[in-house]
Design a protein around this motif. Structure first.
Motif, PDB file in Angstrom:
ATOM      1  N   UNK A  89     -25.975  24.629  20.133  1.00 29.40           N
ATOM      2  CA  UNK A  89     -25.078  24.987  21.078  1.00 29.40           C
ATOM      3  C   UNK A  89     -24.398  23.913  21.855  1.00 29.40           C
ATOM      4  N   UNK A  90     -25.404  22.787  22.155  1.00 31.89           N
ATOM      5  CA  UNK A  90     -24.511  21.653  22.753  1.00 31.89           C
ATOM      6  C   UNK A  90     -23.660  21.124  22.075  1.00 31.89           C
ATOM      7  N   UNK A  91     -23.953  20.902  20.681  1.00 26.16           N
ATOM      8  CA  UNK A  91     -23.120  20.293  19.772  1.00 26.16           C
ATOM      9  C   UNK A  91     -21.884  21.288  19.533  1.00 26.16           C
ATOM     10  N   UNK A  92     -21.919  22.411  19.256  1.00 26.39           N
ATOM     11  CA  UNK A  92     -20.803  23.518  19.449  1.00 26.39           C
ATOM     12  C   UNK A  92     -19.725  23.084  20.855  1.00 26.39           C
ATOM     13  N   UNK A  93     -20.380  23.211  21.723  1.00 23.80           N
ATOM     14  CA  UNK A  93     -19.679  23.268  23.210  1.00 23.80           C
ATOM     15  C   UNK A  93     -18.797  22.000  23.136  1.00 23.80           C
ATOM     16  N   UNK A  94     -19.277  20.728  22.941  1.00 20.90           N
ATOM     17  CA  UNK A  94     -18.774  19.503  23.044  1.00 20.90           C
ATOM     18  C   UNK A  94     -17.713  19.465  21.892  1.00 20.90           C
ATOM     19  N   UNK A  95     -17.841  19.885  21.054  1.00 30.26           N
ATOM     20  CA  UNK A  95     -16.862  19.994  19.895  1.00 30.26           C
ATOM     21  C   UNK A  95     -15.578  20.733  20.303  1.00 30.26           C
TER      22      UNK A  95
ATOM     23  N   UNK B  97     -11.758  16.402  13.656  1.00 33.93           N
ATOM     24  CA  UNK B  97     -12.312  15.191  13.892  1.00 33.93           C
ATOM     25  C   UNK B  97     -12.561  14.393  12.739  1.00 33.93           C
ATOM     26  N   UNK B  98     -12.362  13.151  12.833  1.00 32.22           N
ATOM     27  CA  UNK B  98     -12.696  12.057  11.477  1.00 32.22           C
ATOM     28  C   UNK B  98     -14.079  11.796  11.618  1.00 32.22           C
TER      29      UNK B  98
END
Lengths: 312, 312
Positions: A69-75, A121-122
């Motif tokens: 979830x943290x990764x998804x939100x940041x992305x 994102x690269x």
């Protein structure tokens, strides 16, 4: 405007961090185990974890308390602030195993979202999101799990500031055996065991070994790999946390392994071998130690994984 | 029975030990400068140093106080106890330069005697004699000069106990620039400056760099070589002993060097460059610093030397 039928299912692999002598600088991906995520893009700005399978109820579905979830939100914050995502998480990777469980979930989400949104994102940006999510999970941005999970292969992290990584070639016939004895080790505690300063002489031996392991991989020199798999920093203090550690590693080496070590902060023990047959013999040898001592365990054998995440 | 007409003239090369991040584990040979010895076998058991040229009277002709003599005596004791040797020593290598002056003399003698006596010593035995002679010269058996002088090439000394060395491939277009500012540095004192223990974080960065430098050589990755030439252990404390160190290295890098460092314990500064032309520009840049500051100096440019000693 995102059509709410955009879905993807992604696998991201387990990873072995440190790789014996390479504390905080080496990590590699394997083919199994790994985590899968099923992602559905939504046009409302909300990350939702619909369900988690295979975690024995250990993980939170609160997206702020779960690396996926943290990764998804940041992305999404960075590239699609009006969008949201539903996540179903299938944990193939045991939690607390030292195999980069949180990193694999984050890697799968980042890879999948990047694909769904048309690759905004690269590679470098993806790694930064991965490192951020690891920081939220472990309290420190050590990338030796999330980087190889995202990129695949055998990775040298030469430097963190600035981030400088290099894929090393993987010898063709190299296999990894993993044995996860089911005891609990807290990453933070395992980290606290590591001495804050080390004698010069020990450090010299360690960097002789890291140079040796790097050269061994580059030159497909199996003997050099074997001789370089000696860890004077983490293994001596962390081995005490792992049941039968010295017996397991000795049995693996007697069965022909090039070398052994602790995967990340453990308790998974990994062995590298030349050839699948040897890697399987090594698994039997390691397994037999835990059979005798009545420790629950899981094992896997796979070649190193050069690709990282993939669409399922 | 040895006929007293058996003579040989041998060149052995200067060497750069440590190579920036690789304190005590890396060393390489160059084509120039170097030492030459003229050896004449005798059938009386006596090592005699007939003359020494180019040493400005600094070296002793007492064979017990000269590494060339010590190496010769040890070798003869082992393989030809009834024989002797006359040695003429031609020092092309400045003494106290950090370029392995004593190691080159010993390497030349060992290589020459082994040839004259029909190769009684294998490579491993030769290295052991080399290490012994270094111990007599420097008080410690650090082999990062004598091993590359004897074997040539770029050497990783993965371990001293047991001795475990590996030639790393040399990128085709790699050149070394050497600048020796003529100030005196005692090896023992330079060694005492090195901290006895190192913070973990520093050590991790150092072994990321040693792994990076090893991989850079193996993969001919010049950029990785450049990024990995960062020394957090010896350079920060030893740089203070070398006139204009930071100016010289900055001028070298501005002129296109991949990286710089202190050769052994100094005061020679070395730079690695891609291509001869760049290496020569780097020499001019380094030279101009010492021209302005009125420090006497010598300079050399050469590719790395893969062969080691040779018959002249």
């Amino acid at each position: 405007m995102i059509r709410n039928t955009q879905t993807i299912r992604v696998f991201a692999p387990a990873t072995v961090a440190n790789v014996s002598c390479g504390f905080d600088v080496f990590g590699f991906a394997v083919h199994e185990p790994g985590d899968e995520v099923f992602l559905t893009l939504r046009n409302t700005p909300r990350v939702k974890i619909l369900s988690i399978h295979g975690d024995k109820g250990l993980l939170s579905v609160d997206p702020e308390k779960n690396t996926a979830g943290v990764a998804a939100q940041a992305f999404l914050n960075a590239y699609a602030p009006d969008a949201g995502v539903d996540i179903e998480l299938f944990k193939g990777l045991p939690i607390g195993s030292g195999l980069g469980s949180s990193a694999a979930s984050a890697a799968a989400v980042l890879f999948g979202l990047n694909r769904l949104l048309g690759h905004p994102a690269d590679g470098k940006a993806l790694l930064e999101f991965g490192l951020q999510s690891e920081k939220s999970a472990c309290g420190s941005a050590h990338g030796d799990n999330v980087i190889p999970s995202l990129l695949g292969g055998f990775i040298l992290i030469r430097s963190y500031h600035p981030l400088d990584i290099r894929h090393l070639p993987i010898p063709e016939d190299l296999y990894c055996t993993l044995v996860f004895p089911q005891v609990e080790i807290e990453t933070r505690k395992a980290r606290e065991l590591i001495p804050k300063s080390i004698p010069l002489e020990t450090a010299v031996r360690q960097w002789g070994n890291t140079a040796g392991l790097a050269a061994g991989f580059c030159l497909s020199d199996y003997d050099l790999i074997a001789r370089s798999m000696e860890d004077l920093i983490a293994e001596p203090v962390r081995a005490t946390l792992i049941p039968q550690y010295h017996l397991v590693t000795k049995s693996a080496q007697d069965a022909g392994a090039l070398g052994c070590g602790i995967s990340g902060s453990g308790p998974t023990v990994f062995a590298l071998s030349k050839g699948k047959e040897t890697a399987q013999k090594v698994r039997e040898a390691m397994r037999s130690v835990y059979e005798k001592s009545h420790v629950s365990y899981q094992t896997w054998v796979s070649p190193l994984n050069p690709e990282g995440p993939r669409i399922v």
